[in-house]
Design a protein around this motif. Structure first.
Motif, PDB file in Angstrom:
ATOM      1  N   GLY A  13       0.794  -1.227   0.000  1.00 29.52           N
ATOM      2  CA  GLY A  13       0.000   0.000   0.000  1.00 29.52           C
ATOM      3  C   GLY A  13       0.817   1.263   0.000  1.00 29.52           C
ATOM      4  O   GLY A  13       0.379   2.285   0.552  1.00 29.52           O
ATOM      5  N   GLN A  14       2.019   1.214  -0.618  1.00 26.90           N
ATOM      6  CA  GLN A  14       2.827   2.425  -0.718  1.00 26.90           C
ATOM      7  C   GLN A  14       2.062   3.484  -1.518  1.00 26.90           C
ATOM      8  O   GLN A  14       1.445   3.203  -2.535  1.00 26.90           O
ATOM      9  N   VAL A  15       2.102   4.711  -1.047  1.00 25.36           N
ATOM     10  CA  VAL A  15       1.317   5.804  -1.624  1.00 25.36           C
ATOM     11  C   VAL A  15       2.161   6.570  -2.636  1.00 25.36           C
ATOM     12  O   VAL A  15       3.360   6.790  -2.423  1.00 25.36           O
ATOM     13  N   ARG A  16       1.528   6.983  -3.729  1.00 24.35           N
ATOM     14  CA  ARG A  16       2.242   7.725  -4.765  1.00 24.35           C
ATOM     15  C   ARG A  16       2.779   9.044  -4.205  1.00 24.35           C
ATOM     16  O   ARG A  16       2.142   9.700  -3.388  1.00 24.35           O
ATOM     17  N   GLU A  17       3.969   9.429  -4.690  1.00 25.73           N
ATOM     18  CA  GLU A  17       4.613  10.647  -4.204  1.00 25.73           C
ATOM     19  C   GLU A  17       3.718  11.868  -4.395  1.00 25.73           C
ATOM     20  O   GLU A  17       3.608  12.730  -3.513  1.00 25.73           O
ATOM     21  N   GLU A  18       3.080  11.950  -5.531  1.00 23.45           N
ATOM     22  CA  GLU A  18       2.210  13.085  -5.824  1.00 23.45           C
ATOM     23  C   GLU A  18       1.074  13.178  -4.810  1.00 23.45           C
ATOM     24  O   GLU A  18       0.704  14.270  -4.356  1.00 23.45           O
ATOM     25  N   THR A  19       0.522  12.025  -4.431  1.00 21.69           N
ATOM     26  CA  THR A  19      -0.573  11.998  -3.458  1.00 21.69           C
ATOM     27  C   THR A  19      -0.083  12.416  -2.083  1.00 21.69           C
ATOM     28  O   THR A  19      -0.763  13.173  -1.364  1.00 21.69           O
ATOM     29  N   LYS A  20       1.089  11.921  -1.678  1.00 23.02           N
ATOM     30  CA  LYS A  20       1.661  12.312  -0.382  1.00 23.02           C
ATOM     31  C   LYS A  20       1.778  13.835  -0.271  1.00 23.02           C
ATOM     32  O   LYS A  20       1.402  14.437   0.742  1.00 23.02           O
ATOM     33  N   LEU A  21       2.353  14.436  -1.326  1.00 24.74           N
ATOM     34  CA  LEU A  21       2.608  15.872  -1.299  1.00 24.74           C
ATOM     35  C   LEU A  21       1.315  16.672  -1.325  1.00 24.74           C
ATOM     36  O   LEU A  21       1.192  17.695  -0.652  1.00 24.74           O
ATOM     37  N   LYS A  22       0.342  16.188  -2.101  1.00 26.58           N
ATOM     38  CA  LYS A  22      -0.951  16.869  -2.167  1.00 26.58           C
ATOM     39  C   LYS A  22      -1.622  16.855  -0.796  1.00 26.58           C
ATOM     40  O   LYS A  22      -2.197  17.861  -0.355  1.00 26.58           O
ATOM     41  N   ARG A  23      -1.547  15.721  -0.128  1.00 28.93           N
ATOM     42  CA  ARG A  23      -2.150  15.610   1.211  1.00 28.93           C
ATOM     43  C   ARG A  23      -1.400  16.489   2.223  1.00 28.93           C
ATOM     44  O   ARG A  23      -2.023  17.118   3.082  1.00 28.93           O
ATOM     45  N   LYS A  24      -0.092  16.511   2.105  1.00 23.89           N
ATOM     46  CA  LYS A  24       0.703  17.391   2.973  1.00 23.89           C
ATOM     47  C   LYS A  24       0.286  18.843   2.793  1.00 23.89           C
ATOM     48  O   LYS A  24       0.061  19.572   3.777  1.00 23.89           O
ATOM     49  N   ASP A  25       0.182  19.286   1.552  1.00 23.21           N
ATOM     50  CA  ASP A  25      -0.182  20.682   1.273  1.00 23.21           C
ATOM     51  C   ASP A  25      -1.571  21.014   1.807  1.00 23.21           C
ATOM     52  O   ASP A  25      -1.810  22.120   2.299  1.00 23.21           O
ATOM     53  N   LEU A  26      -2.486  20.046   1.724  1.00 28.46           N
ATOM     54  CA  LEU A  26      -3.842  20.290   2.207  1.00 28.46           C
ATOM     55  C   LEU A  26      -3.853  20.505   3.723  1.00 28.46           C
ATOM     56  O   LEU A  26      -4.491  21.438   4.226  1.00 28.46           O
ATOM     57  N   ILE A  27      -3.113  19.654   4.452  1.00 30.53           N
ATOM     58  CA  ILE A  27      -3.046  19.800   5.906  1.00 30.53           C
ATOM     59  C   ILE A  27      -2.394  21.136   6.275  1.00 30.53           C
ATOM     60  O   ILE A  27      -2.858  21.850   7.168  1.00 30.53           O
TER      61      ILE A  27
END
Length: 440
Positions: free
Chosen positions: A344-358
């Motif tokens: 279940g490794q998460v795509r880099e783009e998704t990680k960063l998008k979620r980080k920016d949202l928080i």
């Protein structure tokens, strides 16, 4: 020999570099402030996450440029401890690789290098905390980090620190107090307690958690004005510790708690010992006992297995808790950790998008918190003075480098390290504006 030390990474590395500088000075070497002056350069590296590793490698190559006219290049710290054997083959520019447990041998290592032969000294951790003697301070004299333990026993699934730094070793209370007294006698007014896990202090050495007892003893040192707690694990924040923070006037109403997530599924996968319910309970206990407490924490987005449902839980948790200080990291896949091989490794783009949202959410929360200070008078530690005469300072709610600043005007002239009463007149996302309340 003239030696320059470049320090990267966390405050624990800063303390190590200052210890190394003290060892070198006692052996007759001179610590200089520029690599251009140096006959030897030591880069104290960070190897915690990918960004830190890349920064360390870039800085090593930067420092290698100063070797063109001779000189010695030393690489120490976590990156060296973790990858020293491999880097020794890949970086011929580096003369000496030094691990995190070898600073006490630096003078002898430099003496041995007079024959020009490259070397690596990467020893495993000791079974007890190793005292390195008096530090040579590189930070301002009025504020100091005080390391109370080394290593970590928590074994979080994403973290390589136990493999680098070893098992948790508490420092003897008498040694901590002796250093704290020495720092205070040399002008230290703010003492910042650090370790991989400050709240675990004493369990290995004395058979019980002793942080409240240690803090109470530190508060007896007359010259100290602020005592700040960093890296406190939620499951060891006891009622006794909270009472100590509430009752001791010198303890800042500020605490750093690395929480990492708001979903029980992810917390369990991370091998954390907390649950959302336990974290919520601890936050409520802190805020009930200390109504003005400012809580700093960190979150990780994109940990393996973090689906939209788990991320939504994190969003909801951040909104519910409304932390006064919050930083976010996107998950970094680190070899040698349990999480690196998880499904279940998460795509880099998704990680960063979620980080920016928080972080976008947190900016609004931070602004809301800061606006509550408008009209209040805060005690502020002067840090710097700008060319236009305005001052930069920090309140008791702010640790150096990572938290808010207070930007204020004053009629008088004040040196860094001075405490002033400042009336807050305006607020931004991460800064406060004010005017010093001065005697007429």
């Amino acid at each position: 020999m003239k030696i320059f030390i470049e320090t990267l990474g966390c405050e624990k590395n800063t303390a190590d570099s200052e210890s190394a500088a003290g060892i070198l000075e006692r052996a007759g070497h001179e610590i200089v402030s520029s690599p251009m002056q140096a006959e030897a350069i030591m880069v104290n590296t960070c190897g915690f996450i990918n960004d830190a590793k890349e920064e360390s490698i870039d800085r090593i190559f930067d420092m290698a440029e100063y070797k063109k006219n001779g000189g010695i290049l030393i690489v120490s710290g976590c990156l060296s401890q973790r990858y020293g054997e491999k880097l020794y083959e890949q970086m011929p520019e580096v003369d000496i690789f030094l691990g995190v447990n070898d600073y006490q041998n630096l003078p002898q290592i430099l003496e041995q290098h007079k024959n020009g032969k490259r070397a690596k000294h990467i020893n495993t951790y000791e079974k007890a905390y190793m005292e390195l003697g008096k530090r040579k301070r590189t930070n301002p004299s009025y504020s100091a980090y005080l390391k109370i333990a080394e290593g970590c026993d928590n074994v979080c699934a994403y973290c390589i620190i136990p493999a680098i730094r070893g098992r948790y070793r508490s420092r003897k209370k008498e040694d901590i107090l002796a250093e704290a007294r020495e720092l205070s006698e040399n002008g230290c007014k703010e003492l910042i307690l650090i370790a991989q896990d400050v709240t675990a202090y004493g369990k290995d050495l004395y058979g019980e958690y002793c942080l409240p007892e240690l803090v109470n003893a530190l508060c007896e040192i007359e010259q100290l004005h602020w005592i700040r707690l960093m890296y406190c694990y939620e499951d060891r924040i006891t009622d006794e510790l909270i009472a100590t923070m509430a009752n001791q006037k010198k303890v800042c109403h500020y605490i750093d708690i690395p929480i990492q997530h708001g979903s029980d599924v992810i917390l369990k996968s991370m091998n954390r010992h907390s649950t959302r319910a336990s974290i919520t309970n601890t936050i409520h206990r802190l805020r009930e006992a200390i109504p003005d407490i400012h809580i700093r924490t960190t979150m990780i987005t994109g940990f393996p297995g973090e689906r939209k449902a788990e991320f939504d839980e994190l969003v909801d948790f951040v909104n519910e808790m409304r932390f006064e200080r919050l930083g976010v990291f996107s998950y970094s896949k680190e070899e040698g950790t349990a999480a690196a091989s998880m499904k279940g490794q998460v795509r880099e783009e998704t990680k960063l998008k979620r980080k920016d949202l928080i972080m976008s959410m947190q900016r609004e929360i931070s602004l809301e918190c800061n606006r509550q200070h408008i009209g209040q008078i805060l005690e502020v530690l002067v840090v710097d003075r700008e060319e236009d005469g305005t001052y930069i300072g920090r309140s008791a709610y702010d640790a150096p480098e990572i938290d808010n600043e207070v930007i204020f005007t004053a009629q008088g002239e004040y040196e860094p390290g001075t405490f002033l009463q400042v009336k807050i007149t305006d607020a931004f996302d991460y800064d406060l504006i004010g005017e010093a309340e001065e005697e007429k």
